[in-house]
Scaffold this motif. Structure first.
Motif, short mmCIF file in Angstrom:
data_model
loop_
_atom_site.label_atom_id
_atom_site.label_comp_id
_atom_site.label_asym_id
_atom_site.label_seq_id
_atom_site.Cartn_x
_atom_site.Cartn_y
_atom_site.Cartn_z
N GLU A 296 64.71 34.92 25.75
CA GLU A 296 63.56 35.75 26.16
C GLU A 296 62.38 35.55 25.21
N ALA A 300 58.69 34.03 26.17
CA ALA A 300 57.44 34.76 25.92
C ALA A 300 56.46 33.92 25.14
N GLY A 303 54.57 31.82 27.50
CA GLY A 303 53.91 32.57 28.56
C GLY A 303 54.71 32.68 29.83
N GLY A 305 57.29 34.74 30.28
CA GLY A 305 57.96 36.02 30.39
C GLY A 305 57.30 37.05 29.49
N PRO A 306 57.67 38.32 29.67
CA PRO A 306 57.09 39.37 28.83
C PRO A 306 57.67 39.34 27.42
N VAL A 307 57.00 40.05 26.51
CA VAL A 307 57.49 40.15 25.14
C VAL A 307 58.71 41.06 25.13
N ARG A 313 53.89 40.12 19.55
CA ARG A 313 53.25 38.83 19.80
C ARG A 313 52.10 38.63 18.83
#
Length: 627
Positions: A296, A300, A303, A305-307, A313
């Protein structure tokens, strides 16, 4: 008798040439300019920044006179102050679209118009002080007790580590003010601890105190070590302040020590007091965190996927995204030193960090458990964090010494070391005095100071010409040379001219003419005693020299005392005063005699000299007049 050899005239010619070359830059004036510098340590000002500035100016229809770039900033020269303000707005919109997160500082400045060929020989104008240009003045009080307390806390951690490594049992280690107390119940352990402290901690002095069934070993800093800690704290604070003030675009900031615990900061040209306070009080914090190496986390970063929860970040120095964990492993409080160097194996540029005992223990455990993973070193300034570097852990790192390397130039390694070493203050400070001087008052001070020197010079020359005739004019020329050399020397030293300095210039003129008065009166005395004109000139200069030397040396001693023990405006006065004495001895004696020798020395049968009225007794006792 009254003839100089050619080499003496050569010295005079060289002195005049140097004086003219190094005085001229002060008359070229200044161009209004816009200065762009980095607002954060990890943002660089380079060729791409200059290209963005040029594009912004072109879109605004502004044609700059020149654009100069150096290691830390870009300066745009412009024709007028109106154009300067328009250019600042255009550049600020292009470089800092978000005012709350500005990566650059765009400031107004003034740059000298000195030609490039003069700059090549370091012929530059004097800087103007706060009272002449206007600006802000701060007196900062450094909390030295906090610095000593911080050092004691560091020693407490070091002692815990050393005693544990030596397997010396104790009943607790506590910091009490600026001392460290170690409790022992075993006399053998107490003696072993005393030996360890004497061997490994030479800066500590140890005393014993009984407390119930335990004995306290109280360790405090020796007076010499405490003084050294205070001096280092003051120096680090001054370095940090200098790095921060560079952001304001100040041409020549004055940052100097006053006494044992105060720092004077003068910022010529700065009128925004709140902005200056913000810069002076800014803090930078170092943090060490682990990079999220999970699927994951990597998604992220690119770019995709979400943090992930529990991560943050950040951007690195190249603008790449780095996902790091929120958990902080170490902070800047655990860092004791950072120096640029080279990797001993690959010879690549590197940064060598030194941690305190607590930080070394934590870093050893973390690196042992995370071999092959990345560790991010972040620097927080103004609430914004950036990744300085994110190296891969190759193995367990113990001993409190850490090396950061990889894809760094020597300059970048030096910059990172400086950021980590002086990113924060060594001891807290507070502003105890604040003063603002407007630019109009500075311009008025310049005009008044210039007029005082000019009219003082004119009055002296007029009096000397009327009283001593041609010899008075020689004295006036020598006085002008003295002023020329004084300004040239101040410019060569890149001294900061203040209002007391201009007062010292006016005083130097009056003191310099004293030497010529002594010489002229001595020549008159020789003529009064019946000496021939050539013999009178020779004896006048030779016999006046001892008196001139004595009076100037005693005055110079007073000036050196002001320079050694004074501060601020007193030192500015003393510098000009001392230099003025030295230049006056050259011009009043060596140069003026060269003029007299050049004018009269060629005449073999000299019958009279133009030195004003010479009164001498006649043969019958009456007073007669001679020229």
């Amino acid at each position: 008798m009254n003839r100089y050899p050619l080499w003496k005239y050569a010295i005079i010619a060289v002195a005049l040439l140097i004086g003219v070359l190094y005085t001229l830059p002060n008359f070229f004036g200044e161009d209004p300019a816009v200065q762009v510098s980095s607002a954060r340590g990890t943002v660089r000002v380079d060729a791409s920044t200059q290209a963005r500035i040029e594009q912004a100016l072109a879109q605004a229809g502004i044609k700059p006179l020149a654009i100069d770039q150096d290691a830390t900033s870009i300066k745009v020269r412009l024709e007028s102050t109106d154009t300067q303000l328009k250019a600042k707005d255009a550049i600020q919109k292009a470089l800092d679209p978000d005012p709350n997160d500005a990566p650059y500082v765009v400031a107004l400045n003034l740059l000298s118009k000195t030609p490039a060929w003069m700059g090549a020989i370091n012929a530059r104008p004097m800087y103007l002080g706060l009272d002449l240009r206007g600006g802000v003045h701060f007196t900062l009080q450094v909390d030295m007790q906090a610095a000593l307390t911080k050092k004691a806390e560091s020693y407490a951690g070091d002692l815990r580590t050393v005693l544990r490594d030596k397997d010396i049992r104790h009943a607790g280690i506590n910091r009490n003010g600026q001392s460290v107390e170690i409790a022992f119940r075993d006399p053998a352990a107490l003696q072993a601890a005393r030996n360890v402290l004497a061997d490994q901690f030479p800066d500590l002095q140890v005393a014993e105190r009984a407390q119930g069934d335990t004995t306290l070993l109280v360790a405090t800093l020796k007076p010499q070590a405490a003084l050294k800690v205070q001096e280092q704290a003051l120096k680090q604070n001054m370095v940090t302040l200098h790095n921060r003030i560079n952001e304001l675009g100040v041409a020549e900031p004055v940052i100097q020590q006053q006494g044992l615990d105060r720092i004077i900061v003068e910022l010529p040209g700065v009128q925004d007091t709140s902005r200056a306070k913000d810069i002076l009080g800014r803090t930078a914090t170092l943090e060490v965190r682990m990079v999220d190496e999970s699927t994951e986390g990597r998604a992220a970063e690119v770019g995709a996927g979400p943090v992930p929860f529990g991560d943050e970040r950040f951007l690195d120095r190249a603008g790449h995204v780095v996902i790091v964990k929120k958990q902080v492993i170490l902070t800047g409080e655990n860092l004791t030193d950072a120096q640029a160097g080279f990797d001993t194996q690959t010879q690549e540029p590197a940064v060598h960090l030194t941690l305190d005992a607590k930080g070394a223990r934590i870093f050893r455990d973390v690196t042992r458990e995370n071999v092959g993973k990345r560790m991010a070193i972040l620097l927080f300034e103004k609430g914004k964090g950036e990744v300085v570097t994110a190296p891969v852990i190759r193995g367990e790192i113990g001993g409190g010494r850490v090396q950061i390397s990889g894809r760094m130039t020597p300059v970048e390694a030096s910059d990172v070391a400086l950021l980590l070493r002086s990113g924060s203050l060594a001891a807290p400070m507070e502003i105890v005095e604040e003063m603002t001087i407007g630019p109009s008052l500075g311009a008025e001070n310049i005009a008044k100071g210039f007029h005082s020197v000019t009219w003082g010079f004119a009055a002296i020359v007029a009096f000397m010409g009327a009283y001593y005739m041609l010899f008075g004019l020689f004295s006036g020329v020598a006085l002008a040379v003295n002023l020329l050399l004084l300004v040239a020397v101040l410019s060569m030293l890149q001294a900061t001219l203040t209002l007391p300095g201009m007062a010292a210039m006016a005083l130097a003129l009056g003191m310099a003419i004293d030497s010529n008065v002594l010489i002229n009166e001595r020549v008159r005395e020789e003529l009064r005693n019946g000496a021939t004109p050539q013999a009178a000139i020779h004896a006048g200069y030779d016999r006046a020299w001892a008196t001139i030397l004595d009076s100037n040396v005693t005055t110079l001693i007073a000036g050196l005392a002001l320079l050694a023990f004074g501060s601020g405006p007193v030192r500015g006065f003393a510098v000009v005063h001392c230099i003025g004495i030295l230049t006056s001895m050259f011009s009043a004696v060596f140069f003026s005699r060269g003029l007299v020798n050049f004018w009269y020395g060629r005449q073999k049968k000299l019958k009279s000299v133009s030195i004003g009225t010479v009164w001498r007794p006649g043969a019958d006792g009456a007073i007669t007049k001679a020229e």
